[in-house]
Write a protein that holds these residues in place. Sequence first.
Motif: not given
Lengths: 314, 286
Positions: A162-177, B203-215
């Motif tokens: 997935x593209x790592x960028x500012x806009x993607x983060x603003x629009x919820x890249x994690x949530x979308x995936x 959400x507790x500092x910090x969360x990135x990648x695969x855990x952010x994009x799931x749980x």
Amino acid sequence: MSINILEFEKPIAEVAEKIEALQLAASDNPELLPQIDKLKSEQATLTKKIYSKLSTWQKVQVARHPNRPHTLDFIERIFDEFEELHGDRQFADDASLVGGIAKLEGMPVMIIGHEKGRDTEEKVKRNFGMPQPEGYRKAKRLMQLAEQFDMPVITFIDTAGAYPGVEGEERGQSEAIARNLAVMSSLKSKILVVVTGEGGSGGALALGVGDHVAILEYGTYSVASPEACASIVWRESDKAPEAAEAMKVGASDLKKIGIVDEIIVEPIGGAHQDYDTISANIKSSLLKNLAELSKFSQEELLQRRYQRLLKIGA
Amino acid sequence: MNWLTRLIPSIGSNRDSESSKSKVPDGLWNNCPACEAILYQPELEKSLFVCPKCDHHLRIGARTRMSIFFDGGSFQELATKITTKDILKFKDTKSYSQRIKEAVSSTGEEEAIVIGKGKLEGAEIVAAAFEFRYMGGSMGGAVGTKFVQGVDAAIEHKTPLICFSTSGGARMQESMVSLMQMAKTSAALEKLKESKLPYISVMIDPIYGGVSASIAMLGDINIAEPKALVGFAGRRVIEQTVRVDLPEGFQKSEFLLEHGAIDMIVHRRDLRAKVSSILSKLYPTQ
């Protein structure tokens, strides 16, 4: 020699150049024909030899090969009457992820896949196959459309991530995936997944939850790109070949671990040598597995899909 | 520093209240990682490890988290004795099995997540809490399996589920097995949804990648502690890719709230009351 030739493919390309030169001369000198045949068989043997012992890192390069067929190449050769559908109905249409309805031997299906693009202009337009959140949201919309009209979903995975960028983060890249993972796990349509090139991280998995997961012989699939893994774990990005090896990104290892169910054989020298043959191989896999999955009721299908996930890492 | 703190330097381990080497020698004293105020440990415990001077929420371990969240003495651990498998026989500068051994001995935890059931203001709940000190709270097969057992327990006991996420993401050393835990945990959360049980993600500092994009992002209600960093891609990766300066406050809770990713930001001292109030509306049958 074309710039689209990998280092280890060079000996093969040299023979190919000789063949080409002889073929030009052969129209006036038919006595050259046997020599051409000899070189062709030499080329085949050499290709087979080189490709039979590729290192994991070389497989990564084949998966990323600039000439490798992409989703739109497969769609053209495998399906009929493709109607591309655009947009997530919320923000934009993301060209790095294509989708639409088509027929597979007369059966309506939904196709969704990453598309890296071919020439420079198209690659830029398609963001090199790296989707923004709206790409994943379009995919989700199309999956739900498939469910509504009782169509199987076929996904083609080929992305660095997935593209790592500012806009993607603003629009919820994690949530979308994350949302796609949840939706796919309970979607009432059959889902067939084919990893065709690079399966990079969450951006690949967001199309990757299904009833049957196949990978092309030189496809790769990993938690992060070898370069990213190298810089995170080794702290040196030039350790990417070691990282590829350690993460076991190649098809046969992934099958052993139970991540993929099937390896689709590529033509000798890789899918980029022969788009028609690889497309035919994918098509027969899709038809066989769709027939196989038709034996299950919807409930059994969803149960199987969940159990398949529960087993991994248990 | 572990791999995560290298990746995201701004969340370096000097902000970890439990492992920080205080400039003040006595174990009773600590420095606030944000404002450097000298903090007296018993006072800090009373303030739930929030700096009384600047309101910075210090990092706390999974068990501390559980003990301050559940009603006193009601926490019962679940999903134990799930061991980590080195399926890939992964080795970088160190072998994965060695890294696991070290993580177990330095944290006293068997893996990077703790699951338990108990009571919140008298109501039965199941909760999960990531342990960031265990390999950066990264998710591999064992973490995924424990989380699913937490979901199963919530379904079995018909209770809400609360998860405190803090994690660098999927664990590199298990590669695809780790990546698939994103799908496994998300699929389990769909089962919870089918059972009409609420899922609160904290959400507790910090969360990135695969855990952010799931749980973390799949809560029916998403809550974050103040100033927590939450995102898909790490700041350094984004800076290197797009070559722009990141906006002020990028990926912090306040940024997430502004962009619609979370429902609310809740101070640690208010968390019990807030979650209890939400659950009394989403799940009033108890």
